[in-house]
Design an enzyme around this catalytic site. Structure first.
Site, PDB file in Angstrom:
ATOM      1  N   HIS A   1      35.485  19.740  40.417  1.00  0.00           N
ATOM      2  CA  HIS A   1      35.048  20.902  41.202  1.00  0.00           C
ATOM      3  C   HIS A   1      33.623  21.329  40.861  1.00  0.00           C
ATOM      4  CE1 HIS A   1      39.474  22.248  42.059  1.00  0.00           C
ATOM      5  NE2 HIS A   1      39.088  21.216  42.793  1.00  0.00           N
TER       6      HIS A   1
ATOM      7  N   LEU B   1      51.601  27.909  30.888  1.00  0.00           N
ATOM      8  CA  LEU B   1      52.165  29.171  30.381  1.00  0.00           C
ATOM      9  C   LEU B   1      53.461  29.527  31.097  1.00  0.00           C
ATOM     10  CD1 LEU B   1      51.500  31.387  28.346  1.00  0.00           C
ATOM     11  CD2 LEU B   1      50.427  32.683  30.202  1.00  0.00           C
ATOM     12  N   GLU B   2      53.504  29.189  32.402  1.00  0.00           N
ATOM     13  CA  GLU B   2      54.721  29.500  33.186  1.00  0.00           C
ATOM     14  C   GLU B   2      54.958  28.357  34.154  1.00  0.00           C
ATOM     15  OE1 GLU B   2      53.227  33.140  34.698  1.00  0.00           O
ATOM     16  OE2 GLU B   2      51.632  32.143  35.799  1.00  0.00           O
TER      17      GLU B   2
ATOM     18  N   ARG C   1      29.428  33.807  36.378  1.00  0.00           N
ATOM     19  CA  ARG C   1      30.272  32.724  35.833  1.00  0.00           C
ATOM     20  C   ARG C   1      29.491  31.971  34.756  1.00  0.00           C
ATOM     21  NH1 ARG C   1      32.499  35.322  38.468  1.00  0.00           N
ATOM     22  NH2 ARG C   1      33.268  35.895  36.423  1.00  0.00           N
TER      23      ARG C   1
ATOM     24  N   CYS D   1      13.052  24.587  42.757  1.00  0.00           N
ATOM     25  CA  CYS D   1      13.695  23.354  42.272  1.00  0.00           C
ATOM     26  C   CYS D   1      12.705  22.637  41.352  1.00  0.00           C
ATOM     27  CB  CYS D   1      14.038  22.455  43.463  1.00  0.00           C
ATOM     28  SG  CYS D   1      14.451  20.762  42.989  1.00  0.00           S
TER      29      CYS D   1
ATOM     30  N   ILE E   1      34.963  24.663  35.828  1.00  0.00           N
ATOM     31  CA  ILE E   1      33.512  24.516  35.922  1.00  0.00           C
ATOM     32  C   ILE E   1      32.838  24.866  34.592  1.00  0.00           C
ATOM     33  CG2 ILE E   1      33.520  24.948  38.415  1.00  0.00           C
ATOM     34  CD1 ILE E   1      32.564  27.814  37.837  1.00  0.00           C
ATOM     35  N   ASP E   2      33.670  25.210  33.563  1.00  0.00           N
ATOM     36  CA  ASP E   2      33.068  25.476  32.247  1.00  0.00           C
ATOM     37  C   ASP E   2      32.834  24.150  31.522  1.00  0.00           C
ATOM     38  OD1 ASP E   2      36.372  26.399  31.515  1.00  0.00           O
ATOM     39  OD2 ASP E   2      35.400  24.727  30.482  1.00  0.00           O
TER      40      ASP E   2
HETATM   41  N1  APR Z   1      47.906  28.469  28.420  1.00  0.00           N
HETATM   42  C1  APR Z   1      48.401  27.633  29.375  1.00  0.00           C
HETATM   43  N2  APR Z   1      48.445  27.934  30.695  1.00  0.00           N
HETATM   44  C2  APR Z   1      47.960  29.139  31.058  1.00  0.00           C
HETATM   45  C3  APR Z   1      47.425  30.072  30.134  1.00  0.00           C
HETATM   46  C4  APR Z   1      47.404  29.684  28.764  1.00  0.00           C
HETATM   47  N3  APR Z   1      46.918  30.494  27.813  1.00  0.00           N
HETATM   48  N4  APR Z   1      47.022  31.178  30.821  1.00  0.00           N
HETATM   49  C5  APR Z   1      47.310  30.947  32.124  1.00  0.00           C
HETATM   50  N5  APR Z   1      47.881  29.726  32.275  1.00  0.00           N
HETATM   51  C6  APR Z   1      48.318  29.075  33.512  1.00  0.00           C
HETATM   52  C7  APR Z   1      48.863  30.027  34.540  1.00  0.00           C
HETATM   53  O1  APR Z   1      50.275  30.183  34.346  1.00  0.00           O
HETATM   54  C8  APR Z   1      48.563  29.288  35.849  1.00  0.00           C
HETATM   55  O2  APR Z   1      49.636  28.423  36.217  1.00  0.00           O
HETATM   56  O3  APR Z   1      47.176  28.484  34.103  1.00  0.00           O
HETATM   57  C9  APR Z   1      47.341  28.442  35.520  1.00  0.00           C
HETATM   58  C10 APR Z   1      46.056  28.971  36.156  1.00  0.00           C
HETATM   59  O4  APR Z   1      46.213  28.857  37.548  1.00  0.00           O
HETATM   60  P1  APR Z   1      44.994  29.264  38.494  1.00  0.00           P
HETATM   61  O5  APR Z   1      44.477  30.608  38.122  1.00  0.00           O
HETATM   62  O6  APR Z   1      45.449  29.013  39.905  1.00  0.00           O
HETATM   63  O7  APR Z   1      43.833  28.226  38.126  1.00  0.00           O
HETATM   64  P2  APR Z   1      43.752  26.698  38.566  1.00  0.00           P
HETATM   65  O8  APR Z   1      45.109  26.104  38.717  1.00  0.00           O
HETATM   66  O9  APR Z   1      42.787  26.032  37.667  1.00  0.00           O
HETATM   67  O10 APR Z   1      43.068  26.796  40.036  1.00  0.00           O
HETATM   68  C11 APR Z   1      42.745  25.565  40.646  1.00  0.00           C
HETATM   69  O11 APR Z   1      41.663  26.717  42.452  1.00  0.00           O
HETATM   70  O12 APR Z   1      40.389  28.448  43.109  1.00  0.00           O
HETATM   71  C12 APR Z   1      40.367  27.114  42.865  1.00  0.00           C
HETATM   72  O13 APR Z   1      38.495  25.875  42.245  1.00  0.00           O
HETATM   73  C13 APR Z   1      39.406  26.802  41.756  1.00  0.00           C
HETATM   74  O14 APR Z   1      39.610  25.050  40.114  1.00  0.00           O
HETATM   75  C14 APR Z   1      40.286  26.168  40.686  1.00  0.00           C
HETATM   76  C15 APR Z   1      41.506  25.712  41.463  1.00  0.00           C
END
Ligand code: APR
Length: 235
Positions: A112, A205-206, A62, A139, A96-97
């Protein structure tokens, strides 16, 4: 959400979707990170106890990916908003980026944790870290070989929740960008914002698990929707 006037205090929640166009994988898409790395194995304290090398290797990768990624127009737009917005602003990121910071945003809170930070289990010190942990480096503060990723794993308490709740309680506008609304407490922030009479906007996105809670949802890539929205709110 026609008018963006009489907005003073803004809270923005970002998720993996805002960094997708920077080439960083999201978690729950079909090619998501959790597809080939079961959460229990790499993102829980139990997983770390069971197989620390697997976990260190996962976060070493990561860290490498984060270093190789670049901010995209969505990160740049939020940094512009941060520079020009004279009201209160807090970017609460689940990511985390460090792409928000590398784009120039300053009012950022990593609930997070951060890929580029490590945490010593012996002396509790945290250190910026660009390298790897698999090789068991000592450390810098106490010399113990006890460094772990400074990441909030499932079952652990996200960082600075009081500060987040206080910001939401004062918000006039809550904007959620690029998150599936799958993980609490972040997924519940929109409900608290609505209860505090903030207007709520989702850019994704959705449709997400939480879309029905928002006054307005705009669907599309963050690199298009976020700059458009920032121009609107700064106008
Ligand atoms: N532009 C906008 N939205 C996007 C894009 C994009 N280019 N690509 C993907 N998405 C949306 C997807 O439709 C989805 O709803 O981003 C969302 C990503 O969802 P996840 O993969 O579940 O990520 P996230 O919501 O950040 O997860 C939350 O879960 O696993 C833990 O700690 C981890 O911080 C993370 C937390």
């Amino acid at each position: 959400m026609g008018e963006m006037n009489n907005i003073r205090n803004i809270v923005i929640l970002t998720g993996a979707g805002i960094s997708a166009e920077s080439g960083l994988r999201t978690f729950r898409a079909e090619d998501g990170l959790w597809e080939d790395h079961p959460v229990e194995e790499v993102a829980t304290p139990e997983g770390f106890r069971r197989d620390p090398e697997l976990v260190q290797r996962f976060y070493d990768e990561r860290r490498r990916n984060v270093r190789d990624a670049q901010p995209n127009p969505a990160h740049a737009a939020l940094a512009k908003l941060d520079r020009e917005w004279d009201g209160e602003l807090l970017i609460v990121t689940q990511n985390i980026d460090d792409l928000h910071e590398r784009a120039g945003a300053q009012r950022v809170l990593h609930m997070h944790g951060e890929a580029l930070s490590v945490w010593c289990r012996a002396c509790d010190a945290r250190h910026p870290w660009e390298g790897t942990l698999l090789d068991g480096p000592p450390c810098p503060a106490c010399g113990a070989v006890a460094l772990r990723p400074d990441i909030v794993w499932f079952g652990e308490m996200p960082y600075e929740m009081d500060r987040i709740f206080a910001a939401i309680a004062r918000a006039d506008l809550f904007v959620s960008i690029g998150t599936s609304g799958a993980v609490y407490p972040a997924a519940g922030f929109v409900q608290q914002a609505a209860a505090a009479q903030a207007r709520t906007l989702e850019l994704n996105l959705e449709r997400s698990n939480g879309s029905h809670w928002f006054d307005e949802t705009r669907l599309g890539p963050a690199s298009v929707l976020v700059p458009e929205w920032v121009d609107e709110v700064l106008a």
